[in-house]
Design an enzyme around this catalytic site. Structure first.
Site, PDB file in Angstrom:
ATOM      1  N   HIS A 169       0.814  -1.221   0.000  1.00 21.16           N
ATOM      2  CA  HIS A 169       0.000   0.000   0.000  1.00 21.16           C
ATOM      3  C   HIS A 169       0.847   1.270   0.000  1.00 21.16           C
ATOM      4  CE1 HIS A 169       0.497   0.098   4.504  1.00 21.16           C
ATOM      5  NE2 HIS A 169       0.486   1.390   4.256  1.00 21.16           N
ATOM      6  N   ASP A 195      -0.894  -7.410   1.499  1.00 25.93           N
ATOM      7  CA  ASP A 195      -0.195  -6.119   1.568  1.00 25.93           C
ATOM      8  C   ASP A 195       1.309  -6.324   1.742  1.00 25.93           C
ATOM      9  OD1 ASP A 195       0.290  -3.434   1.688  1.00 25.93           O
ATOM     10  OD2 ASP A 195      -0.504  -3.154   3.723  1.00 25.93           O
ATOM     11  N   ASP A 223       2.025   1.277  19.953  1.00 25.98           N
ATOM     12  CA  ASP A 223       1.529   0.763  18.675  1.00 25.98           C
ATOM     13  C   ASP A 223       2.411   1.287  17.555  1.00 25.98           C
ATOM     14  OD1 ASP A 223      -0.054  -0.435  16.771  1.00 25.98           O
ATOM     15  OD2 ASP A 223      -1.567   1.148  16.774  1.00 25.98           O
ATOM     16  N   SER A 228       4.576   1.943   8.302  1.00 26.45           N
ATOM     17  CA  SER A 228       4.102   0.968   7.319  1.00 26.45           C
ATOM     18  C   SER A 228       5.272   0.397   6.521  1.00 26.45           C
ATOM     19  CB  SER A 228       3.118   1.631   6.350  1.00 26.45           C
ATOM     20  OG  SER A 228       1.908   1.941   6.990  1.00 26.45           O
TER      21      SER A 228
END
Length: 446
Positions: A234, A283, A379, A385
């Site tokens: 992505h 992904d 987190d 990403s």
């Protein structure tokens, strides 16, 4: 006259022996004990002078430890005899199975087993116990079961199997999954728990790569080989011209250059043909560099594990490390220094249950897994990403996930979703050996 004198003298002598008149007939208990006590048992005065006899001293009558020691002379032999004599022979019932040898102890015993058996009574066959499902068969790295024979261990290509047939030793200067700066100072790597995480000390996340477009942070990535990196598919959803993308290895602090960085261009982008833009299933993307990086203390690949090892062993390890330069807070500034965090892997059922009650969480498929803290304290975040989810096992780190999706940075009650790398290992290996030219490719998973 003379005989009478002799008789009188005899009478006086006898009276003298009797003692004074009125002396008690009985003696005290203590005096009687002194007269009757025997220091050693024997049937005659001559027997006291004979050497100790086991039959006479301990079998016909009860003997003491001291008496046994006089017989055996040796403390070790005395102890061996005394354990059996005082406690009974615990080995009499022959408790050791499969040819094991029994050694009697006080109120217990020990079995010495033949090579292929183990257990208190040598009742367990090692060939049956040494299977990959049991602690990875005691293998350092990869384990493979065989019908009728015991399992065999093997190693990643950067390692050599040792004579013990379980250990793996590096055979190259910079093997994958090792952290040179930690090993050289002979200390443990910090195990901190990118939001609420710690700065990853320079060199302690040596497989971390960063994708930049026109010099700006695009995504994280992970080095698998001198020419190949992996990231999230992505990351390219909104990129019209991927030729502006560069990869930087050895990066630590965006605010300064220290000479350990290595910059490469991207010549190939390979994605699964089933990946759909805007969705997070499948992904993952494989990127080829225009020329190989040089391995150093600050640039080392992460091991791509075998599929079965990843699914059966690594997936059972609760905590893994995620790293990146993502925003420190939702909609906040990007970190200047590389951050890392230890996140717990969540059970698939918990992940599915969470997704069911959250409108923002995407549909969880078999190609994903969840990790993170439900309280929202730690987190992965936007900008992380494509970064690695790395799992440690027996001294080596392996790629187990790629940061894919999260509901904001450390949003309370929300977790991170990761691409399950084990689903793509065969696909990655196959295309890392491909001879494709420059371009973007969508290639089938099968």
């Amino acid at each position: 006259m003379v005989p009478q004198a002799h008789g009188l003298l005899l009478l006086c002598f006898l009276l003298q022996l009797q003692g004074p008149l009125g002396t008690a007939v009985f003696i005290t208990q203590e005096e009687a004990h002194g007269v009757l006590h025997r220091q050693r048992r024997a049937n005659s005065l001559l027997e006291e002078l004979w050497p100790g006899s086991l039959e006479r001293e301990c079998n016909e009558e009860q003997c003491s430890f001291e008496e046994a020691r006089e017989i055996f002379k040796s403390p070790e032999r005395t102890k061996q005899f005394w354990i059996v004599y005082s406690d009974g022979d615990q080995c009499a019932s022959n408790p050791c199975q499969n040819g094991g040898t029994c050694q009697d102890h006080l109120k217990s015993y020990v079995c010495f087993c033949l090579l292929d058996f183990e257990g208190r009574n040598c009742e367990k066959s090692k060939n049956e116990q040494l299977i990959c499902a049991n602690e990875n068969g005691d293998c350092d790295q990869y384990c493979r079961d065989h019908v009728g024979t015991k399992r065999t261990c093997s190693c990643h290509e950067d390692y050599t199997l040792q004579p013990d047939e379980v250990s793996c030793k590096p055979k190259v200067e910079y093997p994958c999954g090792r952290i040179p700066v930690v090993e050289k100072r002979n200390s443990s790597s910090r195990q901190g728990r990118i939001v609420g995480g710690n700065v990853c000390p320079k060199g302690e996340c040596p497989w971390q790569a960063v994708l930049k477009i026109n010099g700006l942070l695009l995504c994280g990535a992970v080095l698998l080989d001198a020419r190949w990196i992996v990231t999230a598919a992505h990351c390219f959803d909104n990129i019209r011209y991927w030729g502006n993308i560069t990869v930087v290895m050895g990066e630590h602090d965006f605010s300064e250059k220290d000479g350990d960085e290595q910059v490469r261009r991207v010549t190939q982008v390979i994605m699964p043909d089933k990946y759909i833009r805007g969705k997070i299933n499948h992904d993952i993307a494989l990127l080829r560099l225009h020329r190989p990086v040089t391995f150093t203390d600050y640039v080392v690949p992460l091991c791509l594990p075998e599929k079965s090892f990843s699914e059966n062993t690594l997936a059972r390890i609760r905590f893994s490390r995620v790293s990146g330069w993502g925003q420190l807070l939702d909609r906040g500034a990007t970190a200047l220094e590389l951050m890392s965090i230890e996140v717990p892997r969540l059970m698939t059922q918990d992940c599915l249950e969470h997704a069911k009650h959250s409108s923002n969480t995407p549909k969880i498929t078999e190609n994903m897994f969840c990790a993170g803290y439900m309280d929202g304290t730690k987190d992965a975040c936007k900008g992380d990403s494509g970064g690695p989810h790395a799992t440690h096992y027996h001294g080596t780190w392996y790629l187990t996930g790629v940061v894919s999706w999260g509901e904001g940075c450390a949003a309370i009650g929300h977790i991170g979703v990761y691409t399950r790398v084990s689903q793509y290992i065969d696909w990655l290996v196959r295309h890392m050996d491909s001879k494709l030219q420059v371009g973007v490719f969508r290639l089938p998973l099968l």
